[in-house]
Design an enzyme around this catalytic site. Structure first.
Site, PDB file in Angstrom:
ATOM      1  N   GLY D  15     -18.806   1.474   0.416  1.00  0.00           N
ATOM      2  CA  GLY D  15     -17.515   0.787   0.431  1.00  0.00           C
ATOM      3  C   GLY D  15     -16.373   1.735   0.744  1.00  0.00           C
ATOM      4  O   GLY D  15     -16.425   2.907   0.399  1.00  0.00           O
ATOM      5  N   ILE D 142     -14.937   4.784  -6.136  1.00  0.00           N
ATOM      6  CA  ILE D 142     -13.695   4.348  -6.781  1.00  0.00           C
ATOM      7  C   ILE D 142     -13.898   4.264  -8.288  1.00  0.00           C
ATOM      8  O   ILE D 142     -12.997   4.520  -9.071  1.00  0.00           O
ATOM      9  CB  ILE D 142     -13.279   2.987  -6.192  1.00  0.00           C
ATOM     10  CG1 ILE D 142     -12.572   3.232  -4.864  1.00  0.00           C
ATOM     11  CG2 ILE D 142     -12.404   2.216  -7.162  1.00  0.00           C
ATOM     12  CD1 ILE D 142     -11.796   2.078  -4.333  1.00  0.00           C
ATOM     13  N   ASP D 143     -15.102   3.946  -8.695  1.00  0.00           N
ATOM     14  CA  ASP D 143     -15.403   3.741 -10.116  1.00  0.00           C
ATOM     15  C   ASP D 143     -15.438   5.028 -10.920  1.00  0.00           C
ATOM     16  O   ASP D 143     -15.456   4.995 -12.144  1.00  0.00           O
ATOM     17  CB  ASP D 143     -16.760   3.041 -10.268  1.00  0.00           C
ATOM     18  CG  ASP D 143     -16.722   1.621  -9.747  1.00  0.00           C
ATOM     19  OD1 ASP D 143     -15.611   1.065  -9.613  1.00  0.00           O
ATOM     20  OD2 ASP D 143     -17.791   1.063  -9.478  1.00  0.00           O
ATOM     21  N   GLY D 186     -15.569  -1.937 -11.873  1.00  0.00           N
ATOM     22  CA  GLY D 186     -16.334  -1.203 -12.871  1.00  0.00           C
ATOM     23  C   GLY D 186     -17.531  -2.009 -13.326  1.00  0.00           C
ATOM     24  O   GLY D 186     -17.490  -2.625 -14.391  1.00  0.00           O
ATOM     25  N   GLU D 238     -15.161  -5.496 -14.558  1.00  0.00           N
ATOM     26  CA  GLU D 238     -15.993  -6.628 -14.119  1.00  0.00           C
ATOM     27  C   GLU D 238     -17.366  -6.636 -14.791  1.00  0.00           C
ATOM     28  O   GLU D 238     -17.986  -7.684 -14.919  1.00  0.00           O
ATOM     29  CB  GLU D 238     -16.136  -6.625 -12.596  1.00  0.00           C
ATOM     30  CG  GLU D 238     -16.719  -5.339 -12.053  1.00  0.00           C
ATOM     31  CD  GLU D 238     -16.723  -5.262 -10.518  1.00  0.00           C
ATOM     32  OE1 GLU D 238     -16.717  -6.308  -9.854  1.00  0.00           O
ATOM     33  OE2 GLU D 238     -16.738  -4.124  -9.998  1.00  0.00           O
ATOM     34  N   HIS D 289     -10.069  -6.616  -4.020  1.00  0.00           N
ATOM     35  CA  HIS D 289      -9.964  -5.657  -2.922  1.00  0.00           C
ATOM     36  C   HIS D 289      -8.619  -4.949  -2.885  1.00  0.00           C
ATOM     37  O   HIS D 289      -8.485  -3.953  -2.183  1.00  0.00           O
ATOM     38  CB  HIS D 289     -10.240  -6.357  -1.595  1.00  0.00           C
ATOM     39  CG  HIS D 289     -11.694  -6.606  -1.396  1.00  0.00           C
ATOM     40  ND1 HIS D 289     -12.536  -5.630  -0.916  1.00  0.00           N
ATOM     41  CD2 HIS D 289     -12.462  -7.667  -1.661  1.00  0.00           C
ATOM     42  CE1 HIS D 289     -13.765  -6.112  -0.868  1.00  0.00           C
ATOM     43  NE2 HIS D 289     -13.751  -7.349  -1.313  1.00  0.00           N
ATOM     44  N   LEU D 290      -7.633  -5.473  -3.595  1.00  0.00           N
ATOM     45  CA  LEU D 290      -6.332  -4.801  -3.585  1.00  0.00           C
ATOM     46  C   LEU D 290      -6.436  -3.388  -4.137  1.00  0.00           C
ATOM     47  O   LEU D 290      -5.632  -2.528  -3.791  1.00  0.00           O
ATOM     48  CB  LEU D 290      -5.314  -5.604  -4.403  1.00  0.00           C
ATOM     49  CG  LEU D 290      -5.016  -6.999  -3.873  1.00  0.00           C
ATOM     50  CD1 LEU D 290      -4.094  -7.732  -4.817  1.00  0.00           C
ATOM     51  CD2 LEU D 290      -4.399  -6.932  -2.476  1.00  0.00           C
ATOM     52  N   GLN D 291      -7.436  -3.130  -5.010  1.00  0.00           N
ATOM     53  CA  GLN D 291      -7.511  -1.814  -5.632  1.00  0.00           C
ATOM     54  C   GLN D 291      -8.274  -0.778  -4.814  1.00  0.00           C
ATOM     55  O   GLN D 291      -8.439   0.358  -5.243  1.00  0.00           O
ATOM     56  CB  GLN D 291      -8.065  -1.894  -7.062  1.00  0.00           C
ATOM     57  CG  GLN D 291      -9.525  -2.223  -7.187  1.00  0.00           C
ATOM     58  CD  GLN D 291      -9.868  -2.865  -8.533  1.00  0.00           C
ATOM     59  OE1 GLN D 291      -9.800  -2.239  -9.578  1.00  0.00           O
ATOM     60  NE2 GLN D 291     -10.238  -4.139  -8.494  1.00  0.00           N
TER      61      GLN D 291
END
Lengths: 365, 365, 365, 365
Positions: D15, D142-143, D186, D238, D289-291
């Protein structure tokens, strides 16, 4: 008339301004997708027209630029083909070389020229129109002081940044009980100071149109103190001026060998206020180039796109010699002959002046 | 030991800094919710301690302040109770009035004092600790130059703002083929210039730790020109200095009647570069107070909260005379005796210096 | 007439909206500083009027709120005193309790009431005006769909956030060659989708006023592919709807036990497009509450301030039963009788629709 | 060894993530400017390696990308050459085609390959290393849940955006006395929820590592009510899950035909809380997706640059089979053999968990 146009060119002149790229993109897309024109750009404004520095503009070359400040066509600040610096026998002289521009347009088979710029750039646009060039103007000033249009793009981005600056200064002013000054653009018109001052909760707004009395500012600061507000925020347009009798500031200017370097009216104001209110520290910040770069705000992206689309429509309709304009909510146009040489100043009884006064803002008068 | 503490107080000293309110909030919440302490704040730093200007801090009074820059307790920049200005017989004299502070703490039954500040403020904290006051220090400098801690809060907010400033200057620099300079904070340590320079894609980074040679900067600009990059971005710490032989700059300083007003090293640099590279316009912007106000960034909110919680833990554990600190990823503490009077400079072989050099950044040396 | 007014009150109703606090501040400051009125606020909208939940508003209580979203007076979404839920004998029944409101105003000696809200809230305002209450309305809708005014505050903040959302989705769309959908507010009017779509460079804009044909969207995506653009960005108003014959989407809706939970039109659109264009991944993001909170944008701070000042002027002039309004650049007013029950939709030949089409944007029709 | 390297290639997998472009830029600049390597990029991750989709990377092609999210090399989410989907006789089958990758590297005379990706992408990197390819890994999630490194780039940008989201929800929550939920990324590790929850002043933080009891959340909301705080903010990863006995939530999941479409744990939580606390409205927002898009934050720009420079240094030193890593403040490296298949979870006694608890945050346990 519509059918005669095959190739158009555009150029950007004067200081950079958020929204230029959005205009370039809208013109290019509209011209190609709606009218099947070929589109070109002259690099570095009129200098590029003189040097025939022409680059094709395509859907691809304007992709991804909507939000970006600056101009992909570059700009030059001062070049004027009607009074252009050329070398003759090794000596720099000023000449009218506008015929070279006209000739270059013909050679490149450019049927119409879109000129995006402020008062200076548009003056040349009008002069080229007088010489028979098919010119359309698009108004650009961060200061929003161009005649015949209500709003120019770049202005709303500038007041966003100035307002954010005032927000930032608030926390320091409050913590230290200081007078914080923000010096913003506006040499002859105070629109940026006025609107950012309202949005950024300035206690004092100083603009060129309303000469200030330093004692009135001192009064305002002291009045706030009585209400327990031990800090004050002042926004000052770079062109703001004290009233005639205001000797304190004038003396500082006289003493200085190089007034421009002194950083402008904000620094003078800070020095004056520190003398007159010794209990307070005063700090000036000059927003400077920060207010004309970076990303273009939402409002300016939309306005620039509307301007760009309208410019191509005027070309298609053969309405040359005009500048696109915003009147109220409507996109319209005005003759370049009527635009030039006029400054749209803040009127002293402008509704925004009245609004600011009603909520208690001082204009130092 | 833990059980003896019933009431604690805090004060903030020195220049304001994003994160102060987050520390105040974390201390107050932790002290009340975890330890059942009563919490108070002295207003205006040590001046409030001298004047007994004490206000209760509750869950309610620290609500909604986590993200806000500045300090709800206000701050004073210079007040030092060990060398305090008092009036005696109408004359201002300097006296050690620290005993008044100690006395006031006793009268108010304050069992421990948290002092949030930079080197100056923490020096007094250490001196109060030596006098037997139960002191905990929390380090605060925007410049990140305090010894014994890897990062101080406020610093990351400052580099965010400086980086955004550099982003903004890029569009203007590109459009006009200019050299744009951003002058940022850092009188003795160049951390802000270094980190924002890397993040903001500066071509040249000038810091106090590496005296610069103006000719090397000229070289860098010309090398970029050869690659078709007709603009350059320079970030300069306010404390950056030319090497000894650099006469051009020195001359300007000598000529000036009022060097402070000239706006610092950025203006001098701009003047020098315009002389040495006449083909380029050069513009300087002084970020100034914009880099210390406004909202606190995510990183600083978290770091400040960790510092605040740790400060209360140290109180509960009776570990007085220490300052909370960050080492790597861990919150720890260091003796105030070891912190004071040391500056954490950028080492010339710091990994970040090496990183910047490897990607082609010039340090003007 | 002017001299009769001594005390005024205000209330905020309906969903929160950036700018409410700016209106409250401007009304309070203008009323106190210019007219010497006492100012009060009813908490929780009409419920507060019913419960006599009145709080004084002073220069101090409105200090620091100009930029903050939300409302310091709180709001309730549904309470309508002309059809109010009360308990009688333990049973909840609907009653017209507006007389209680009128009585409470009299008891509190409130001479005029400013009601800040959308269509529902202003309907009650009109009904109170009919009962003889001195009412002034201030229009509030994020959706910008209220009649008789060109712009409502909150709208420009919402399109700023939606545009920023579209900017964010671009980088992911490009990197993965995806179709990214952003679902924004707008149940009956598509203003947010339209304006953010233009500003955020959406390839497809879907609004309630123009029912879409899913096949046209597929065409648009494929047309972009031919030009080498392997991603597409779609902004869809929550009230957008497919044309009648569009069975694919309808089937999904029928299959679903709980269409509201399915997350709205954006999710359905994503499911449809994944079926029709199996080579592309499609992702939907629902902007939701993010577009109505946080800080108020510059434009809305100024507009709200102008509305607030005008509201007090109307009170001073005794022009009750009206709503302040913006027409072009001018602040004016309109009768509440003319405002209610009308929706200001996007006209299919609105200039912005035409602009978007000219630069190549699809409306799916 | 150093002298043997002439050409290197890089690819990005998984991603998209803010910082990818900054890594690509730093590698390209360092490799060209410091070591004189030629640099290439495979487009679309491993798929490009398979298809020999190679593009040269130059100083020019990486210019202006430092701050931009996404990846100029594009990415594919799932392609794994060790288990790759190919068509044989018209049927799609899974095959190990890694030899094609090795062969393509040889043919293109690529001496070293830098693989930028998360656990899946790096697993293949390790497997290519085992086959003798000179591989260097750069960690991306990202996580922030990758083993052997303290921080991965993209994470700090994500928590900035999540924190801003929480800031926005506050104004609505306060105005309407609501419970507002923000669902963030997450799936297995709760780092984003934990850090944004602390920075965004969440009252409840729910993470996968600490199963929650819905009744504890209700308790927290009611405890706040007693203190006059009629709203609450919840951030939920999440992957957060209720404890076993938590029937309310489970029932909803069972009833649903399509739990994924239900929008995740945030929606379930909202439904549950509305049932258990009927006096409060509850709203969920999925950040989605904004993050992961938009501009890269300052911290991630610097970290990514450090990673990129280090990756080239490891190549120059011949230290293949390793991944660059951050330990404390230091850039270092770890063997790919040790990285794969491990998740760096939030420990239940992590200092940040303790910090959050001390200031009164509930983890629903």
């Amino acid at each position: 008339m519509k059918n005669d146009i095959k190739r158009i060119a555009l150029l950007t002149g004067g200081g950079d301004c958020p929204g230029l790229n959005a205009v370039i993109r809208a013109i290019t897309r509209t011209a190609i997708l709606q009218y099947g024109y070929e589109v070109f750009g002259y690099k570095f404004g009129y200098r590029g027209l003189y040097n025939n520095d022409l680059t094709p503009l395509t859907l691809e070359s304007v992709s991804g630029i909507l939000h970006r400040g600056g101009t992909i066509l570059y700009s030059s600040n001062k070049d004027n083909l009607f009074d252009y610096t050329v070398e003759e026998n090794g000596i720099k002289v000023k000449r009218d070389v506008s015929d070279v521009g006209v000739e270059n347009l013909k050679k490149a088979e450019i049927d119409a020229l879109v000129v995006i710029g402020g008062d200076g750039t548009l003056t040349s646009a009008r002069d080229f129109a007088r010489k028979g060039v098919n010119v359309i103007g698009v108004p650009k000033t961060i200061d929003n002081d161009l005649a015949c249009t209500d709003v120019t793009f770049g202005f709303n981005t500038a007041i966003d940044i100035a307002t954010e600056g005032l927000d930032r200064l608030h926390t320091t002013a409050e913590s230290h009980h200081r007078i914080m000054i923000l010096e913003v653009m506006g040499r002859t018109a105070g629109w940026i100071a006025l609107q950012s001052g309202i949005a950024g909760s300035a206690d004092v707004i100083l603009i060129p149109e309303i000469p200030y009395d330093i004692n009135k500012i001192v009064e305002k600061v002291k009045e706030r103190e009585k209400r327990g507000k031990l800090f004050s925020i002042i926004v000052v347009a770079e062109g703001a001026k004290p009233k005639n009798g205001d000797v304190v500031v004038q003396k500082i200017v006289e003493d200085s060998p190089d007034p421009i370097r002194l950083g402008g009216i904000g620094n003078k104001l800070a020095a004056d206020l520190e003398k007159l209110i010794p209990t307070h520290e005063v700090r000036n910040t000059v927003l400077g180039h920060l207010q004309r770069g970076g990303n273009t705000c939402t409002y300016d992206r939309i306005l620039s796109t509307r301007y760009g689309v309208k410019a191509v429509q005027l070309i298609a309709e053969g309405k040359f010699g005009n500048m696109v304009a915003l009147k109220g909510n409507k996109i319209t146009y005005a003759s370049l002959e009527n635009v030039i040489g006029k400054i749209k100043n803040v009127s002293v009884d402008d509704e925004l002046i009245e609004v600011a006064r009603k909520i208690g803002t001082s204009f130092g008068d």
